[in-house]
Design an enzyme around this catalytic site. Structure first.
Site, short mmCIF file in Angstrom:
data_model
loop_
_atom_site.label_atom_id
_atom_site.label_comp_id
_atom_site.label_asym_id
_atom_site.label_seq_id
_atom_site.Cartn_x
_atom_site.Cartn_y
_atom_site.Cartn_z
N LYS A 198 0.84 -1.21 0.00
CA LYS A 198 0.00 0.00 0.00
C LYS A 198 0.87 1.26 0.00
O LYS A 198 0.62 2.19 -0.77
CB LYS A 198 -0.93 -0.03 1.23
CG LYS A 198 -1.90 1.12 1.31
CD LYS A 198 -3.11 0.75 2.12
CE LYS A 198 -2.88 0.80 3.63
NZ LYS A 198 -2.62 2.16 4.15
N GLY A 241 -5.03 8.06 5.34
CA GLY A 241 -4.14 9.03 5.99
C GLY A 241 -2.92 9.30 5.13
O GLY A 241 -2.43 10.43 5.07
N GLN A 296 4.67 9.05 7.33
CA GLN A 296 3.77 10.02 6.69
C GLN A 296 4.26 11.44 6.94
O GLN A 296 4.25 12.28 6.04
CB GLN A 296 2.34 9.83 7.19
CG GLN A 296 1.76 8.50 6.73
CD GLN A 296 0.35 8.26 7.22
OE1 GLN A 296 -0.19 9.06 7.98
NE2 GLN A 296 -0.24 7.16 6.80
N ASP A 312 1.76 -1.29 11.80
CA ASP A 312 0.46 -1.72 11.25
C ASP A 312 0.14 -3.17 11.58
O ASP A 312 -0.99 -3.63 11.36
CB ASP A 312 0.44 -1.53 9.73
CG ASP A 312 0.44 -0.05 9.35
OD1 ASP A 312 0.09 0.78 10.19
OD2 ASP A 312 0.80 0.26 8.20
#
Ligand code: S3P
Length: 448
Positions: A38, A111, A187, A335
């Protein structure tokens, strides 16, 4: 060989995943190819959109999250062919040439889409952008990227002083900074590096522990000047950069592979092969944690594909023991903590997970949700402010549980159900499509 019955009941957009375990003798067998990573899928679409020339992407994840990224960049002028796993072509528009979108950009549940994109939008002089997301994303903290961007001179407005979406952004020429991030977050790091692409000078991010480095690898492959200081966990980008379209081959997502690794480890008599999995060292914390617990995992056929390490993984069931997980390992398996909690439920002893307060601001409060749902099934899980304490060895009983619309919770509960007596129903299991659209057929395949 007895099989587990896995059925999906769909009513009005809602999926209930029903897992019915046979009274005895279930074992899992098979070869699995997990969908594309992802994180890498988002980055390939974004860099492809802002580079010069064509980017070709093989193995893209077709989950809802990358679809959100593709639709945002299409709305800003990038030509992206129909998404598929074979080949996606992105005609880049060139750095600094995003078009002003005529409508609000929606990042959906993602996000990564919102935070990374904010770095690009904030540094795009002359354009005005509005960005929103679904109800989960609208409640997730954006201040972690808005604040450093404001330090660079960005103009961003939103609820609670710009910390919650919807956000409005007036693009600006930004100034470089050296940002000391209080959290290890890819991020945050990637957002600032993307803002640094068009900013004259050196933009540096230092993080307290190393988070996933896919942005650094891919930015470099597309032609940006990236300097790493591994002693201080710092990355520097020199702007303005020149990006040229590349061929990206997306490896299988280790975060999706983790469900099968735990399933194979906890269901007695199982042997599963998970092929073509990305094993970038900034992502393999789950393998180290499972090995500490005594899992029987073998890595074969290691290779490097388009700048990312890849391997095939084999797992066989074994008896697991508790372990302690904290510190620098956390960002390398952030995660995977919900599925690791499932492994801990079937391990002897008390597993303690700390330094993971970030889990409280993911797609759901993953500490609270995984604890409450596993406890409904009979587990002994205690919430800590920054983690979980899990005492293993109590048998689980099938019951109704709920994903809280969080993809990783839905799939973790489905794996727990394989070792629970009777029938477990996972409500709102459609959330799995965020990162793993074929999760249910694969579960059916390995259950025979
Ligand atoms: C991601 C970074 C991680 C991770 C998320 C994907 C990325 O988030 O949890 O699923 O692609 O950069 P944080 O950076 O908030 O830790």
């Amino acid at each position: 060989m007895p099989t587990a019955v896995v059925t999906l009941k769909t009513t009005e957009d809602r999926d209930n995943l029903i897992v019915q375990r046979p009274a005895s003798g279930l074992s899992l067998q098979g070869h699995i190819r997990v969908p594309g990573d992802k994180s890498i899928s988002h980055r390939a679409l974004m860099l492809g959109a802002i580079a010069q020339g064509e980017t070709q992407i093989q193995g893209l994840l077709l989950g809802e999250d990358p679809r959100s990224t593709a639709s945002c960049f299409r709305a800003m002028g990038a030509e992206i062919s129909e998404l598929n796993t074979e080949l996606v072509r992105v005609q880049g528009i060139g750095l600094g040439l995003l078009q002003e979108p005529v409508d609000i950009l929606s990042a959906g549940n993602s996000g990564t889409t919102m935070r990374l994109m904010l770095g690009l939008l904030a540094s795009h002089p002359g354009h005005f952008f509005t960005v929103t997301g679904d109800s989960s994303l609208r409640s997730r903290p954006m201040s972690r990227v808005v604040k450093p961007l404001q330090q660079m001179g960005a103009q961003i407005w939103g609820r609670q002083s710009g910390s919650l979406a919807p956000l409005a952004i007036q693009g600006q020429q930004l100034s470089p900074i050296h940002y000391q991030s209080p959290i290890a977050s890819a991020q945050v790091k990637s957002c600032i590096l993307l803002a640094g692409l068009m900013t004259e000078g050196q933009t540096t991010v230092t993080e307290p522990a190393l988070s996933r480095d896919h942005s650094e690898r891919m930015l470099r492959a597309f032609g940006a000047e990236i300097k790493l200081d591994l002693e201080t966990n710092s990355v520097t980008i020199t702007g303005p950069a020149q990006l040229t379209g590349q061929n990206v081959i997306v490896p299988g997502d280790i975060s999706s592979a983790a469900f099968w690794l735990v399933a194979g480890a906890i269901v007695p008599g199982s042997e599963l092969w998970v092929e073509n999995v990305g094993v970038n060292p900034t992502r393999t914390g789950i393998l180290e944690a499972l090995e500490m617990m005594g899992a029987d995992i073998k890595m074969e056929n290691q290779r490097v594909v388009a700048g990312e390490p890849v391997a095939d993984l084999r797992v066989r069931s074994s008896s697991l023991k508790a372990c302690e997980i904290a510190g620098d390992l956390i960002p390398r398996l952030i995660d995977e903590i919900p599925i690791l909690a499932v492994a801990a439920v079937f391990a002897q002893g008390t597993t303690v997970i700390r330094d993971a307060a970030e889990l409280r601001v993911k797609e759901s409060d993953r500490i609270a949700v995984i604890a409450s749902q596993l406890n409904r099934m009979g587990a002994r899980v205690t919430e800590l402010p920054d983690g979980l304490e899990i005492t293993g060895g109590t048998p689980l009983t099938g019951i109704d549980v709920d994903s809280h619309t969080d993809h990783r919770i839905a799939m973790s509960l489905a794996i727990a159900a394989l070792n629970a007596s009777g029938t477990t129903t996972i409500n709102r299991a459609e959330a799995a499509a965020i990162s793993y659209p074929d999760f249910t057929p694969t579960l059916q395949q390995i259950c025979g």
